[in-house]
Design an enzyme around this catalytic site. Structure first.
Site, PDB file in Angstrom:
ATOM      1  N   CYS A  73       0.860  -1.182   0.000  1.00  0.00           N
ATOM      2  CA  CYS A  73       0.000   0.000   0.000  1.00  0.00           C
ATOM      3  C   CYS A  73       0.893   1.227   0.000  1.00  0.00           C
ATOM      4  O   CYS A  73       1.748   1.374   0.885  1.00  0.00           O
ATOM      5  CB  CYS A  73      -0.893  -0.013   1.246  1.00  0.00           C
ATOM      6  SG  CYS A  73      -1.805   1.524   1.514  1.00  0.00           S
ATOM      7  N   CYS A 184      -0.845   3.997  -6.460  1.00  0.00           N
ATOM      8  CA  CYS A 184      -1.637   3.232  -5.491  1.00  0.00           C
ATOM      9  C   CYS A 184      -1.703   1.815  -6.025  1.00  0.00           C
ATOM     10  O   CYS A 184      -1.891   1.623  -7.235  1.00  0.00           O
ATOM     11  CB  CYS A 184      -3.039   3.831  -5.356  1.00  0.00           C
ATOM     12  SG  CYS A 184      -4.206   2.806  -4.418  1.00  0.00           S
TER      13      CYS A 184
END
Length: 265
Positions: A73, A184
């Protein structure tokens, strides 16, 4: 012994990183832990991200002989890595936007950074831009909605372009934008749709392959945990069981995780 690798994210975006790693290390034992009780991480405070990361890794380390952890992440990686590396003895690999390769690849030196709202404002990312792309014009879009659209795509197979288009509208007629960083881990799952809406962009870059190379290097040069385990199949975990649980379990099965378990923190 097969090395045991834990990947964690707020949702299922980290599966894009897992996919790149398993291409290079197909025989490793994978654990995937997604924090759906706190999804999405996008705009969560730093202290929340650090606390949850610490608890999640502690829970897994207590139950499994971890050889390496991947923070799959970008948002979490901008703040949790120093704490995790201080606490745990095994390597911790983070996920950072592909700013350095983008700066080298872009011909116009106009680059789009598509990430969460949390990621684009973090000092860590701003320092990467200063270090690796000082001569580039970086156009930033921070979106929580796109993270949610990708999670929906995993369940339905499609992204609603009428919802995606407004997110990247500022880039659609940009005269010099030739490179977009998918900052992302969810966003590679929207690459096809982004290419469709941004036909003038030549390069869409993510960090998956670079992370896989780093993980492979560390695994190859680290002694593997010699503790025997009865359960060696890949396992998936989430932090809450909600009305999407059955659908999420089916998705994880498709990605090579036969069983989804709930492990609250």
């Amino acid at each position: 012994m097969k090395p045991t690798i834990l990947l964690y994210d707020s949702g299922m975006g980290g599966l894009t990183v897992y996919d790149e790693i398993r291409k290079k290390l197909p025989n490793a034992h994978y654990l995937y832990y997604f924090d759906n009780a706190c999804f999405p991480y996008s705009e969560k405070p730093t202290e929340v991200l650090v606390e949850r990361a610490t608890k999640m890794v502690q829970k897994m380390a207590k139950n499994y002989p971890l050889d390496l952890v991947v923070v799959a992440c970008n948002t979490a990686s901008t703040v949790v890595l120093p704490t995790l590396r201080k606490i745990f003895p095994f390597p911790i690999v983070g996920t950072v936007p592909a700013i350095k390769p983008a700066a080298a690849l872009s011909q116009t030196k106009t680059i789009g950074l598509l990430a969460t709202k949390g990621t684009i404002t973090r000092p860590y990312v701003l320092s990467l831009i200063e270090q690796y792309a000082p001569n580039c014009q970086i156009e930033k879009i921070g979106s929580t909605a796109l993270v949610e659209l990708v999670e929906q795509k995993l369940q339905t197979g499609v992204i609603d372009l009428t919802r995606l288009t407004p997110i990247i509208a500022d880039w659609q007629n940009h005269p010099t934008l030739d490179t977009v960083i998918l900052g992302c881990t969810h966003f590679p799952m929207a690459k096809t749709e982004l290419q469709q809406l941004l036909p003038n962009v030549k390069y869409f870059l993510d960090s998956g392959n670079a992370i896989a190379n780093r993980v492979t290097h560390l695994i190859m040069h680290s002694p593997h945990n010699q503790q025997l385990e009865k359960q060696r199949e890949n396992l998936a975990f989430c932090t809450q069981q909600n009305n999407q649980f059955k659908q999420q379990a089916k998705i994880m099965q498709r990605w090579g995780f036969p069983q989804l378990n709930t492990l609250m923190i």
